[in-house]
Design a protein around this motif. Structure first.
Motif, PDB file in Angstrom:
ATOM      1  N   THR A 122       2.701  16.934  -2.425  1.00  0.00           N
ATOM      2  CA  THR A 122       1.249  16.744  -2.262  1.00  0.00           C
ATOM      3  C   THR A 122       0.546  16.325  -3.551  1.00  0.00           C
ATOM      4  O   THR A 122      -0.259  15.384  -3.527  1.00  0.00           O
ATOM      5  CB  THR A 122       0.603  18.026  -1.682  1.00  0.00           C
ATOM      6  N   PRO A 123       0.813  16.975  -4.712  1.00  0.00           N
ATOM      7  CA  PRO A 123       0.113  16.546  -5.933  1.00  0.00           C
ATOM      8  C   PRO A 123       0.394  15.079  -6.293  1.00  0.00           C
ATOM      9  O   PRO A 123      -0.519  14.353  -6.698  1.00  0.00           O
ATOM     10  CB  PRO A 123       0.665  17.478  -7.020  1.00  0.00           C
ATOM     11  N   THR A 124       1.654  14.651  -6.117  1.00  0.00           N
ATOM     12  CA  THR A 124       1.999  13.256  -6.433  1.00  0.00           C
ATOM     13  C   THR A 124       1.283  12.304  -5.485  1.00  0.00           C
ATOM     14  O   THR A 124       0.705  11.303  -5.907  1.00  0.00           O
ATOM     15  CB  THR A 124       3.525  13.038  -6.350  1.00  0.00           C
ATOM     16  N   PHE A 125       1.298  12.623  -4.195  1.00  0.00           N
ATOM     17  CA  PHE A 125       0.654  11.762  -3.208  1.00  0.00           C
ATOM     18  C   PHE A 125      -0.842  11.630  -3.496  1.00  0.00           C
ATOM     19  O   PHE A 125      -1.400  10.537  -3.457  1.00  0.00           O
ATOM     20  CB  PHE A 125       0.873  12.310  -1.794  1.00  0.00           C
ATOM     21  N   LYS A 126      -1.491  12.763  -3.804  1.00  0.00           N
ATOM     22  CA  LYS A 126      -2.936  12.737  -4.088  1.00  0.00           C
ATOM     23  C   LYS A 126      -3.242  11.869  -5.304  1.00  0.00           C
ATOM     24  O   LYS A 126      -4.219  11.119  -5.323  1.00  0.00           O
ATOM     25  CB  LYS A 126      -3.444  14.167  -4.326  1.00  0.00           C
TER      26      LYS A 126
ATOM     27  N   LYS B  82      -5.368   8.211  -5.464  1.00  0.00           N
ATOM     28  CA  LYS B  82      -6.536   7.965  -6.321  1.00  0.00           C
ATOM     29  C   LYS B  82      -6.319   6.765  -7.245  1.00  0.00           C
ATOM     30  O   LYS B  82      -7.239   5.998  -7.505  1.00  0.00           O
ATOM     31  CB  LYS B  82      -6.805   9.209  -7.179  1.00  0.00           C
ATOM     32  N   ALA B  83      -5.098   6.645  -7.769  1.00  0.00           N
ATOM     33  CA  ALA B  83      -4.836   5.671  -8.843  1.00  0.00           C
ATOM     34  C   ALA B  83      -4.531   4.260  -8.334  1.00  0.00           C
ATOM     35  O   ALA B  83      -4.612   3.297  -9.092  1.00  0.00           O
ATOM     36  CB  ALA B  83      -3.675   6.159  -9.711  1.00  0.00           C
ATOM     37  N   LEU B  84      -4.152   4.140  -7.068  1.00  0.00           N
ATOM     38  CA  LEU B  84      -3.707   2.834  -6.550  1.00  0.00           C
ATOM     39  C   LEU B  84      -4.679   2.278  -5.508  1.00  0.00           C
ATOM     40  O   LEU B  84      -5.267   3.049  -4.752  1.00  0.00           O
ATOM     41  CB  LEU B  84      -2.313   2.986  -5.923  1.00  0.00           C
TER      42      LEU B  84
ATOM     43  N   ASP C 187       0.839  -1.199   0.000  1.00  0.00           N
ATOM     44  CA  ASP C 187       0.000   0.000   0.000  1.00  0.00           C
ATOM     45  C   ASP C 187       0.874   1.249   0.000  1.00  0.00           C
ATOM     46  O   ASP C 187       2.100   1.173  -0.098  1.00  0.00           O
ATOM     47  CB  ASP C 187      -0.967  -0.002   1.191  1.00  0.00           C
ATOM     48  N   LEU C 188       0.230   2.408   0.120  1.00  0.00           N
ATOM     49  CA  LEU C 188       0.963   3.683   0.041  1.00  0.00           C
ATOM     50  C   LEU C 188       1.964   3.858   1.172  1.00  0.00           C
ATOM     51  O   LEU C 188       3.037   4.406   0.969  1.00  0.00           O
ATOM     52  CB  LEU C 188      -0.032   4.855   0.068  1.00  0.00           C
ATOM     53  N   SER C 189       1.637   3.373   2.357  1.00  0.00           N
ATOM     54  CA  SER C 189       2.580   3.528   3.469  1.00  0.00           C
ATOM     55  C   SER C 189       3.843   2.698   3.211  1.00  0.00           C
ATOM     56  O   SER C 189       4.943   3.064   3.615  1.00  0.00           O
ATOM     57  CB  SER C 189       1.942   3.128   4.797  1.00  0.00           C
ATOM     58  N   ASP C 190       3.669   1.589   2.506  1.00  0.00           N
ATOM     59  CA  ASP C 190       4.811   0.773   2.075  1.00  0.00           C
ATOM     60  C   ASP C 190       5.724   1.556   1.137  1.00  0.00           C
ATOM     61  O   ASP C 190       6.940   1.521   1.245  1.00  0.00           O
ATOM     62  CB  ASP C 190       4.291  -0.454   1.315  1.00  0.00           C
TER      63      ASP C 190
ATOM     64  N   ASP D 235      -5.317   4.627 -17.524  1.00  0.00           N
ATOM     65  CA  ASP D 235      -5.336   5.977 -18.102  1.00  0.00           C
ATOM     66  C   ASP D 235      -5.127   6.977 -16.968  1.00  0.00           C
ATOM     67  O   ASP D 235      -6.017   7.200 -16.153  1.00  0.00           O
ATOM     68  CB  ASP D 235      -6.663   6.227 -18.815  1.00  0.00           C
ATOM     69  N   ILE D 236      -3.931   7.556 -16.937  1.00  0.00           N
ATOM     70  CA  ILE D 236      -3.561   8.431 -15.814  1.00  0.00           C
ATOM     71  C   ILE D 236      -4.418   9.703 -15.790  1.00  0.00           C
ATOM     72  O   ILE D 236      -4.621  10.318 -14.737  1.00  0.00           O
ATOM     73  CB  ILE D 236      -2.052   8.782 -15.857  1.00  0.00           C
ATOM     74  N   ASN D 237      -4.963  10.074 -16.945  1.00  0.00           N
ATOM     75  CA  ASN D 237      -5.791  11.289 -16.991  1.00  0.00           C
ATOM     76  C   ASN D 237      -7.037  11.171 -16.119  1.00  0.00           C
ATOM     77  O   ASN D 237      -7.607  12.194 -15.716  1.00  0.00           O
ATOM     78  CB  ASN D 237      -6.193  11.605 -18.442  1.00  0.00           C
ATOM     79  N   ASP D 238      -7.438   9.958 -15.834  1.00  0.00           N
ATOM     80  CA  ASP D 238      -8.604   9.760 -14.957  1.00  0.00           C
ATOM     81  C   ASP D 238      -8.318  10.168 -13.521  1.00  0.00           C
ATOM     82  O   ASP D 238      -9.253  10.287 -12.715  1.00  0.00           O
ATOM     83  CB  ASP D 238      -9.029   8.281 -14.956  1.00  0.00           C
ATOM     84  N   TYR D 239      -7.027  10.350 -13.179  1.00  0.00           N
ATOM     85  CA  TYR D 239      -6.663  10.579 -11.777  1.00  0.00           C
ATOM     86  C   TYR D 239      -5.946  11.917 -11.561  1.00  0.00           C
ATOM     87  O   TYR D 239      -5.481  12.193 -10.470  1.00  0.00           O
ATOM     88  CB  TYR D 239      -5.766   9.434 -11.282  1.00  0.00           C
ATOM     89  N   LEU D 240      -5.854  12.731 -12.611  1.00  0.00           N
ATOM     90  CA  LEU D 240      -5.160  14.013 -12.478  1.00  0.00           C
ATOM     91  C   LEU D 240      -6.139  15.138 -12.149  1.00  0.00           C
ATOM     92  O   LEU D 240      -7.298  15.061 -12.462  1.00  0.00           O
ATOM     93  CB  LEU D 240      -4.403  14.340 -13.784  1.00  0.00           C
TER      94      LEU D 240
END
Length: 209
Positions: free
Chosen positions: A86-90, A94-96, A73-76, A204-209
């Motif tokens: 912050t933008p990368t984390f957000k 959403k994407a994972l 997970d993200l904490s891993d 599709d990364i655009n779904d999460y930006l």
């Protein structure tokens, strides 16, 4: 001795089988497993000889290994990469879990595998309980790389029984988690302020930006 062929169901992988796979990985074993995209081949991130074996199977020099691994997970993820803005984390949140490989700057916890000091790593959190349960039990990531098929038309093998016939003398365990996909993950470089898609894949990364 040929590889073990282990049947697991992504909805509810059996704990005893997961524990057995984890023990094999701890002993330097190589495992082929399903993800939310294509089947992958991997080993314990911290087992140097196992990483060398993966490189040999793939026919690449260790220094040319693009280091990607599966986290739970993200904490891993935060254990192995430099502080995320912050933008990368957000976006990751959403994407994972999902069909992406995110290229991030590595920190000093990533082992200097095979005498190569990689400044970046590819991170996967697939939307599939089998590899996620394995790394959760192992308590550290597994190296992941794809199984390329020699057939140019079907680039990725999707049938676990066909995979077994091809790799049973090269790896220790092949997990049958049902038919895999034949579209790989989308690879996104997050090391610059603008995210860059390096390889178009299933996500599709655009779904999460």
């Amino acid at each position: 001795m040929p590889a073990e062929f282990v049947k697991l169901y992504p909805e509810n992988p059996e704990r005893e089988k997961i524990e057995h796979i984890v023990n094999v990985l701890r002993d330097g074993g190589i495992v082929i497993y399903p993800t939310d995209t294509i089947y992958g081949i991997g080993c314990d991130l911290f087992h140097r000889k196992a990483v060398e074996r993966v490189c040999k199977i793939k026919g690449i020099k260790p220094k040319n290994l693009n280091l990607s691994f599966i986290c739970y997970d993200l904490s891993d993820i935060s254990n192995y990469v430099k502080r995320l803005d912050t933008p990368t984390f957000k976006m990751l949140k959403k994407a994972l879990p999902g069909p992406f490989t995110f290229i991030l700057e590595s920190n000093s916890n990533v082992p200097k595998i095979l005498n190569t000091n990689k400044k970046t790593v590819g991170i996967r959190i697939p939307d599939n309980n089998i590899p996620r349960n394995i790394v959760q039990q192992l308590n550290n990531p597994i190296i992941t790389t794809s199984i390329k098929d020699d057939d140019e038309i079907l680039e990725y093998t999707t049938d676990p029984e066909v995979i077994y016939e091809e790799f049973k003398h090269e790896v220790d365990i092949i997990i049958d988690g049902g038919f895999g996909g034949n579209i790989p993950s989308t690879v996104v470089d997050c090391t610059q302020s603008d995210f860059e898609v390096i390889r178009e894949g299933l996500g599709d990364i655009n779904d999460y930006l």
